[in-house]
Design a protein around this motif. Structure first.
Motif, PDB file in Angstrom:
ATOM      1  N   GLY A  64     -19.167 -16.811 -15.652  1.00 15.94           N
ATOM      2  CA  GLY A  64     -20.218 -17.793 -15.420  1.00 15.94           C
ATOM      3  C   GLY A  64     -21.483 -17.324 -16.091  1.00 15.94           C
ATOM      4  O   GLY A  64     -21.584 -16.176 -16.538  1.00 15.94           O
ATOM      5  N   PHE A  65     -22.454 -18.192 -16.177  1.00 16.20           N
ATOM      6  CA  PHE A  65     -23.742 -17.848 -16.774  1.00 16.20           C
ATOM      7  C   PHE A  65     -24.786 -18.078 -15.701  1.00 16.20           C
ATOM      8  O   PHE A  65     -24.985 -19.209 -15.257  1.00 16.20           O
ATOM      9  CB  PHE A  65     -24.019 -18.723 -18.005  1.00 16.20           C
ATOM     10  N   GLY A  66     -25.420 -16.999 -15.234  1.00 15.51           N
ATOM     11  CA  GLY A  66     -26.304 -17.118 -14.084  1.00 15.51           C
ATOM     12  C   GLY A  66     -25.488 -17.554 -12.879  1.00 15.51           C
ATOM     13  O   GLY A  66     -25.866 -18.433 -12.119  1.00 15.51           O
ATOM     14  N   ILE A  67     -24.353 -16.918 -12.729  1.00 14.92           N
ATOM     15  CA  ILE A  67     -23.322 -17.399 -11.799  1.00 14.92           C
ATOM     16  C   ILE A  67     -23.747 -17.336 -10.332  1.00 14.92           C
ATOM     17  O   ILE A  67     -23.242 -18.102  -9.517  1.00 14.92           O
ATOM     18  CB  ILE A  67     -21.985 -16.658 -12.030  1.00 14.92           C
ATOM     19  N   GLN A  68     -24.696 -16.482  -9.979  1.00 19.30           N
ATOM     20  CA  GLN A  68     -25.075 -16.402  -8.569  1.00 19.30           C
ATOM     21  C   GLN A  68     -25.609 -17.742  -8.063  1.00 19.30           C
ATOM     22  O   GLN A  68     -25.334 -18.140  -6.935  1.00 19.30           O
ATOM     23  CB  GLN A  68     -26.108 -15.293  -8.331  1.00 19.30           C
ATOM     24  N   GLY A  69     -26.360 -18.454  -8.893  1.00 17.71           N
ATOM     25  CA  GLY A  69     -26.854 -19.770  -8.488  1.00 17.71           C
ATOM     26  C   GLY A  69     -25.715 -20.741  -8.205  1.00 17.71           C
ATOM     27  O   GLY A  69     -25.767 -21.516  -7.243  1.00 17.71           O
ATOM     28  N   ASP A  70     -24.675 -20.678  -9.024  1.00 14.25           N
ATOM     29  CA  ASP A  70     -23.513 -21.528  -8.796  1.00 14.25           C
ATOM     30  C   ASP A  70     -22.766 -21.118  -7.532  1.00 14.25           C
ATOM     31  O   ASP A  70     -22.314 -21.967  -6.763  1.00 14.25           O
ATOM     32  CB  ASP A  70     -22.579 -21.488 -10.002  1.00 14.25           C
ATOM     33  N   LEU A  71     -22.646 -19.822  -7.312  1.00  8.19           N
ATOM     34  CA  LEU A  71     -21.966 -19.358  -6.108  1.00  8.19           C
ATOM     35  C   LEU A  71     -22.741 -19.753  -4.855  1.00  8.19           C
ATOM     36  O   LEU A  71     -22.141 -20.114  -3.834  1.00  8.19           O
ATOM     37  CB  LEU A  71     -21.767 -17.844  -6.160  1.00  8.19           C
TER      38      LEU A  71
END
Length: 153
Positions: A64-71
């Motif tokens: 992911g790219f900047g995946i923490q926001g998606d999580l």
């Protein structure tokens, strides 16, 4: 390896985070766009359970790219029930962190971009351009436009 991304309606000040409206999953050969705004989809809970299992797997790498926001957004969907377990994500690679780390370690000109955005990183590493015009569109509105679908894919 599976890449994951989410889209959602832009957040309004003082209203908290909006739930995700679209889940994008991709492999090297396929892309799936999963409409999270369709409550009539009978398999929605089972599908989300499978996504959670994928994220928790030790066998699959998740990009992911900047995946923490998606999580964080995906966690909103996990809370369908008060007793729902928290989202667990293993073997996650945040491509933003990897790009920035590699860029700071690269001394040979031309140095890749130190800008954090996906479009800047994609251009720096591949020379390709990415039109981000749809990023802040209303992802909860239906039907999705052709340009939203193209952007999501």
């Amino acid at each position: 390896t599976v890449a994951i991304d989410l889209e959602w309606r832009p957040d309004a000040p003082h209203r908290g985070m909006n739930r995700p409206s679209l889940l994008q999953l991709s492999t090297a050969t396929s892309v799936w766009l999963l409409d999270l705004e369709m409550p009539e989809f009978a398999g929605a809970n089972e599908l989300l359970d499978q996504v959670m299992a994928l994220l928790a797997s030790n066998e699959h790498r998740v990009l992911g790219f900047g995946i923490q926001g998606d999580l964080d957004r995906l966690q909103l969907l996990c809370r369908r029930e008060p007793s729902a377990a928290p989202l667990v994500a293993r073997r996650v690679v945040d491509l933003r962190d990897a790009c920035l780390s590699a860029a700071s370690a690269t001394a040979a000109p031309p140095a890749p971009s130190c800008e954090p955005g996906l479009a800047a990183q994609l251009h720096a590493w591949t020379g390709l351009s990415l039109d981000k015009a749809e990023q802040c569109s209303d992802w909860a509105a239906r039907p999705l436009s052709a340009s939203q679908l193209a952007y999501a894919a």
